[in-house]
Design a protein around this motif. Structure first.
Motif, PDB file in Angstrom:
ATOM      1  N   MET A 277       0.831  -1.201   0.000  1.00 59.97           N
ATOM      2  CA  MET A 277       0.000   0.000   0.000  1.00 59.97           C
ATOM      3  C   MET A 277       0.864   1.250   0.000  1.00 59.97           C
TER       4      MET A 277
ATOM      5  N   GLU B  80       2.160   1.701  -3.578  1.00 59.30           N
ATOM      6  CA  GLU B  80       1.095   2.181  -4.463  1.00 59.30           C
ATOM      7  C   GLU B  80       0.779   3.647  -4.211  1.00 59.30           C
ATOM      8  N   SER B  81       0.633   4.032  -2.945  1.00 58.44           N
ATOM      9  CA  SER B  81       0.231   5.407  -2.644  1.00 58.44           C
ATOM     10  C   SER B  81       1.327   6.408  -2.988  1.00 58.44           C
TER      11      SER B  81
ATOM     12  N   SER C  96       1.199   6.691  -6.811  1.00 59.56           N
ATOM     13  CA  SER C  96      -0.029   7.401  -7.194  1.00 59.56           C
ATOM     14  C   SER C  96       0.119   8.898  -6.947  1.00 59.56           C
TER      15      SER C  96
ATOM     16  N   LEU D 172      -6.215   4.840   0.672  1.00 56.74           N
ATOM     17  CA  LEU D 172      -6.205   3.550  -0.025  1.00 56.74           C
ATOM     18  C   LEU D 172      -6.639   2.433   0.927  1.00 56.74           C
TER      19      LEU D 172
ATOM     20  N   ARG E 192      -5.955  10.203  -7.199  1.00 50.72           N
ATOM     21  CA  ARG E 192      -5.529   9.259  -6.163  1.00 50.72           C
ATOM     22  C   ARG E 192      -6.679   8.381  -5.692  1.00 50.72           C
TER      23      ARG E 192
ATOM     24  N   ALA F  48      -7.019   4.302  -6.242  1.00 51.33           N
ATOM     25  CA  ALA F  48      -7.348   3.452  -5.092  1.00 51.33           C
ATOM     26  C   ALA F  48      -8.586   2.612  -5.398  1.00 51.33           C
TER      27      ALA F  48
ATOM     28  N   SER G   8      -7.648  -0.731  -6.942  1.00 49.82           N
ATOM     29  CA  SER G   8      -7.188  -1.737  -5.973  1.00 49.82           C
ATOM     30  C   SER G   8      -8.368  -2.341  -5.226  1.00 49.82           C
TER      31      SER G   8
END
Length: 349
Positions: free
Chosen positions: A33, A36-37, A40, A76, A183, A187, A190
């Motif tokens: 996570m 990914e964040s 992003s 997220l 963003r 999310a 996912s």
């Protein structure tokens, strides 16, 4: 290669990576996570070093970009866990995620967790939609359009990758919030993969792949708005596949770390060092108070353990202060950047 074949390959790669993460889902899910964040956020030109990001995770708000990245990670987690808990999307899931993302933003917190009630646009100037790349629907249409999108997200009769890509593009086109749409929209992907059972143990950091092909990503969104979703579905499938393949290497490295640390340090059973090895694996950024709480030993023994771990290079102090200090698991911090680089390299022509 056809869109169908690309999509099936990406789903197979995700399933393999997710299986690799099984049994270590808490630590690995948190790590993925974060990856990914961060990526992003970088798509939105929000950048910070891994060290600044770690400081922000520990509550340091001195770097606004790093703080924003942490908020993206919180958003997220909020969206994925909220959808997973009920097995379906609701508008409140998106509103809660947006609130988590924007509630501390000095300019946008008034609008955190609220659908927009003003007109916005993408590109052009700050004062006029003239020459804008995209003008979203009028604000009074947004609630109905979001309700329609939620219905689409909860369908189970659509190929997963097609559903995730189109839902993302439709959300970006609605542009339901005054800020933070990109963003939240990523999310959403996912959360969609998790709801359909493609992922169970970890998030796949597809944003790193999109970041490598940022111009193609925005061009594909434009193609969707002109009636052709294929470029976006293909790009999502490629990004997901690259992220999954590269994540398997990171998952293997991370899973091996506690045993490697234990073998090198050979801590005494019941010691502070023995307790802190799994603690840093599950919580790679910890303050002195958190370390003391998790060590299960006296303050003196805990500080000796911190010194031993730091001297051997397993952890590093990142505040440079004598009080309110914070330590991070150095290898996990390095892996965060390394995974992002490998995914981006995989996406290059």
């Amino acid at each position: 290669m056809s869109t169908l074949v690309l999509s099936e390959q990406s789903l197979l790669a995700v399933a393999q990576a997710d299986t690799d993460a099984e049994g270590h889902s808490a630590a690995l899910s948190r790590f993925m996570m974060h990856t990914e964040s961060v990526a992003s956020s970088k798509i939105e030109r929000i950048t910070a070093t891994a060290t600044d990001y770690a400081r922000a995770l520990a509550g340091n708000r001195s770097n606004a970009s790093a703080t924003s990245m942490v908020a993206a990670s919180t958003a997220l987690h909020s969206l994925v866990s909220g959808v997973a808990e009920r097995g379906r999307f609701g508008l409140d899931d998106l509103l809660d995620a947006h609130r988590a993302l924007m509630q501390d933003d000095p300019l946008e917190r008034t609008y955190a967790g609220r659908l927009r009630d003003t007109q916005n646009w993408i590109g052009g100037s700050d004062h006029s939609p003239r020459d804008a790349l995209h003008v979203p629907p009028a604000p009074e249409r947004v609630p109905a359009l979001m309700d329609d999108l939620i219905v689409y997200l909860n369908r189970d009769d659509i190929p997963v990758m097609v559903q995730a890509a189109i839902a993302h593009a439709q959300f970006e086109s609605i542009h339901a919030f005054t800020d933070g749409n990109g963003r939240i929209g990523r999310a959403l992907v996912s959360a969609a993969l998790h709801r359909r059972g493609v992922t169970r143990n970890a998030v796949v950091p597809l944003a790193s792949g999109l970041l490598a092909r940022r111009d193609d990503y925005f061009a594909a969104l434009g193609a969707y708005r002109r009636g052709d979703p294929t470029p976006l579905i293909d790009l999502f499938a490629r990004s997901v596949r690259a992220a999954a393949l590269c994540s398997r290497e990171s998952i293997a490295r991370i899973k091996a770390l506690p045993a490697e640390w234990d073998a090198e340090l050979r801590p005494r059973a019941g010691s502070a060092v023995a307790a802190l090895i799994p603690a840093f694996y599950d919580h790679p950024v910890m303050s002195a108070a958190e370390i003391d709480r998790r060590s299960g030993s006296s303050e003196q023994q805990t500080y000796r353990a911190i010194a031993q771990l730091a001297d051997r290079g397993f952890i590093q102090e990142i505040t440079g202060r004598k009080r309110d200090r914070v330590w991070v698991a150095a290898e996990l911090l390095a892996e965060l950047d390394d995974l992002d680089r490998r995914i981006q390299a995989e996406m290059l022509p």
